[in-house]
Design a protein around this motif. Structure first.
Motif, PDB file in Angstrom:
ATOM      1  N   ILE A   1     -17.572  70.873  23.418  1.00  0.00           N
ATOM      2  CA  ILE A   1     -16.293  70.669  22.710  1.00  0.00           C
ATOM      3  C   ILE A   1     -15.663  69.350  23.125  1.00  0.00           C
ATOM      4  CG2 ILE A   1     -13.873  71.446  22.850  1.00  0.00           C
ATOM      5  CD1 ILE A   1     -14.757  74.191  22.150  1.00  0.00           C
TER       6      ILE A   1
ATOM      7  N   PRO B   1     -17.674  66.096  20.701  1.00  0.00           N
ATOM      8  CA  PRO B   1     -18.424  66.587  19.531  1.00  0.00           C
ATOM      9  C   PRO B   1     -19.308  65.522  18.894  1.00  0.00           C
ATOM     10  CG  PRO B   1     -16.064  66.457  19.051  1.00  0.00           C
ATOM     11  CD  PRO B   1     -16.229  66.193  20.516  1.00  0.00           C
ATOM     12  N   LEU B   2     -18.894  64.255  18.981  1.00  0.00           N
ATOM     13  CA  LEU B   2     -19.694  63.190  18.376  1.00  0.00           C
ATOM     14  C   LEU B   2     -21.041  63.058  19.094  1.00  0.00           C
ATOM     15  CD1 LEU B   2     -19.810  60.923  16.290  1.00  0.00           C
ATOM     16  CD2 LEU B   2     -18.756  59.416  17.960  1.00  0.00           C
ATOM     17  N   GLN B   3     -20.984  63.087  20.411  1.00  0.00           N
ATOM     18  CA  GLN B   3     -22.208  63.007  21.208  1.00  0.00           C
ATOM     19  C   GLN B   3     -23.115  64.195  20.899  1.00  0.00           C
ATOM     20  OE1 GLN B   3     -23.033  60.499  23.500  1.00  0.00           O
ATOM     21  NE2 GLN B   3     -25.014  61.517  23.519  1.00  0.00           N
TER      22      GLN B   3
ATOM     23  N   MET C   1     -10.228  73.093  14.732  1.00  0.00           N
ATOM     24  CA  MET C   1     -10.074  72.205  15.903  1.00  0.00           C
ATOM     25  C   MET C   1     -10.384  70.764  15.530  1.00  0.00           C
ATOM     26  SD  MET C   1     -11.760  74.530  18.893  1.00  0.00           S
ATOM     27  CE  MET C   1     -12.002  73.144  19.957  1.00  0.00           C
TER      28      MET C   1
ATOM     29  N   LEU D   1     -14.474  64.486  13.337  1.00  0.00           N
ATOM     30  CA  LEU D   1     -15.783  64.151  12.768  1.00  0.00           C
ATOM     31  C   LEU D   1     -15.673  64.224  11.246  1.00  0.00           C
ATOM     32  CD1 LEU D   1     -18.309  66.355  14.829  1.00  0.00           C
ATOM     33  CD2 LEU D   1     -17.823  63.944  15.127  1.00  0.00           C
TER      34      LEU D   1
ATOM     35  N   TYR E   1     -22.528  63.898   8.551  1.00  0.00           N
ATOM     36  CA  TYR E   1     -22.891  63.133   9.748  1.00  0.00           C
ATOM     37  C   TYR E   1     -23.241  61.686   9.405  1.00  0.00           C
ATOM     38  CZ  TYR E   1     -25.763  61.635  13.689  1.00  0.00           C
ATOM     39  OH  TYR E   1     -26.298  60.935  14.731  1.00  0.00           O
TER      40      TYR E   1
ATOM     41  N   ARG F   1     -22.303  54.110  11.992  1.00  0.00           N
ATOM     42  CA  ARG F   1     -20.984  54.008  12.645  1.00  0.00           C
ATOM     43  C   ARG F   1     -20.805  52.613  13.237  1.00  0.00           C
ATOM     44  NH1 ARG F   1     -22.520  59.101  15.074  1.00  0.00           N
ATOM     45  NH2 ARG F   1     -22.584  58.125  17.112  1.00  0.00           N
TER      46      ARG F   1
END
Lengths: 149, 187
Positions: free
Chosen positions: A31, A34-36, B37, B45, B49, B55
């Motif tokens: 948590i 989250p990107l990683q 969240m 995010l 993806y 990015r």
């Protein structure tokens, strides 16, 4: 209640707590970044881009919730089955990556450098956790089914 | 379930099925919590993806108006050349790994220009980078298959730095050779 019953009950409690601790820790760790974690999922080259971030968002709360359910005696059955299901998924993903010759950081427990020995180690850890979760689930369900007449 | 099966087997199957439904409900609830969240996160995010390369290109557009990112790849240097440049301080050494890895150990004198936080780090390092604009710059990352050093070197070439090369052996080769290391953020 015999001594053997007591021993088994303590073993179920101990294994539940140990597996729960690992899953709660792993969930909280994911948590935090989250990107990683999404990058780690993408490295497996299994899921399409549209599912990667959804999994990165949904899996950590699922791990934490499963761990918490494992702690409660009345919720332990669902918690242990949830943990077992997710561990089977992890093991399939890791085995597939190893078979395809990928070297990656699985993202299982925080950020790490991509490493095949570490992937094997995490596969082994998943197998140990899976046997723990199945032990708890099978003990819980057999007690419920075979003692309630 | 076949009625010929003993009642305990039927009961067991029914319990497992109910538990699996419980797991499915838990999964849906967890996804809902995760989405909520993410929505409240200061850095959410996107739903779909984006790869680190996508990015990175998006970040670079915050530094230059028209990024010409498809240019010739940067030259590479060997461990001996890299070590010599570090010892003689004849080049600006940049570590392209995430800051957590840099903090755990890096080449002495290196600065952290992380691929995953490039625009931020680039602004932070504006002074040393401008001072080294026409001097040799060597970028490294973990080593082996890592692409961060190549991406950062390519970006620096795009941003007008003329003498940028990559030490492909990276941190793995440096530490495996038993060479000295520094720790901490170095900022």
């Amino acid at each position: 209640m015999t001594l053997s019953d007591n021993s088994r009950r303590y073993a179920v409690h101990a294994v539940s707590l140990a597996v729960a601790a690992v899953f709660i820790y792993a969930g909280i760790d994911k948590i935090r970044d989250p990107l990683q974690f999404a990058d780690s999922i993408a490295a497996f080259a299994i899921l399409p881009a549209v599912l990667i971030n959804l999994l990165a968002m949904g899996l950590p709360p699922f791990e934490i919730a499963s761990g918490l359910l494992l702690i409660g005696p009345w919720t332990r059955r669902v918690g242990s089955l949830a943990v077992a299901v997710i561990l089977v998924v992890f093991m399939i993903a890791l085995s597939s990556a190893l078979l395809r010759g990928l070297t990656l950081d699985c993202g299982c427990f925080g950020v790490g450098a991509p490493s095949r020995p570490r992937m094997w180690l995490e596969l082994a850890l998943d197998a140990v956790l899976l046997s723990g979760a199945l032990f708890v689930y099978l003990r819980s369900i057999s007690r419920l089914v075979f003692t309630s007449r | 379930m076949n009625p010929a099966h003993p009642p305990q087997v039927r009961s067991l199957a029914s319990r497992i099925l109910r538990d699996l439904v419980g797991v499915a409900v838990l999964a849906i609830a967890s996804l809902a919590v995760g989405l909520l969240m993410n929505r409240r996160s200061p850095d959410p995010l996107p739903v779909v993806y984006q790869t680190p390369e996508q990015r990175f290109d998006a970040e670079l557009t915050t530094l230059v108006a028209a990024p010409p990112f498809k240019i010739a790849p940067a030259a590479t240097v060997t461990l001996d050349d890299f070590r010599s440049a570090v010892d003689r301080k004849s080049a600006l050494i940049l570590d392209a790994r995430p800051s957590v890895f840099f903090g755990n150990g890096h080449v002495p004198g290196a600065l952290n220009l992380a691929r995953d936080d490039f625009a931020h780090d680039y602004r932070q390092l504006a002074d040393p980078l401008q001072a080294a604009h026409d001097k040799p710059i060597i970028v490294y990352c973990s080593g082996g298959d890592c692409h961060d050093s190549k991406m950062v070197a390519n970006a620096l070439l795009s941003l007008g730095f003329s003498n940028v090369s990559v030490f492909t052996g990276g941190w793995d080769a440096w530490s495996a050779a038993g060479l000295p290391a520094s720790t901490g953020s170095g900022r």
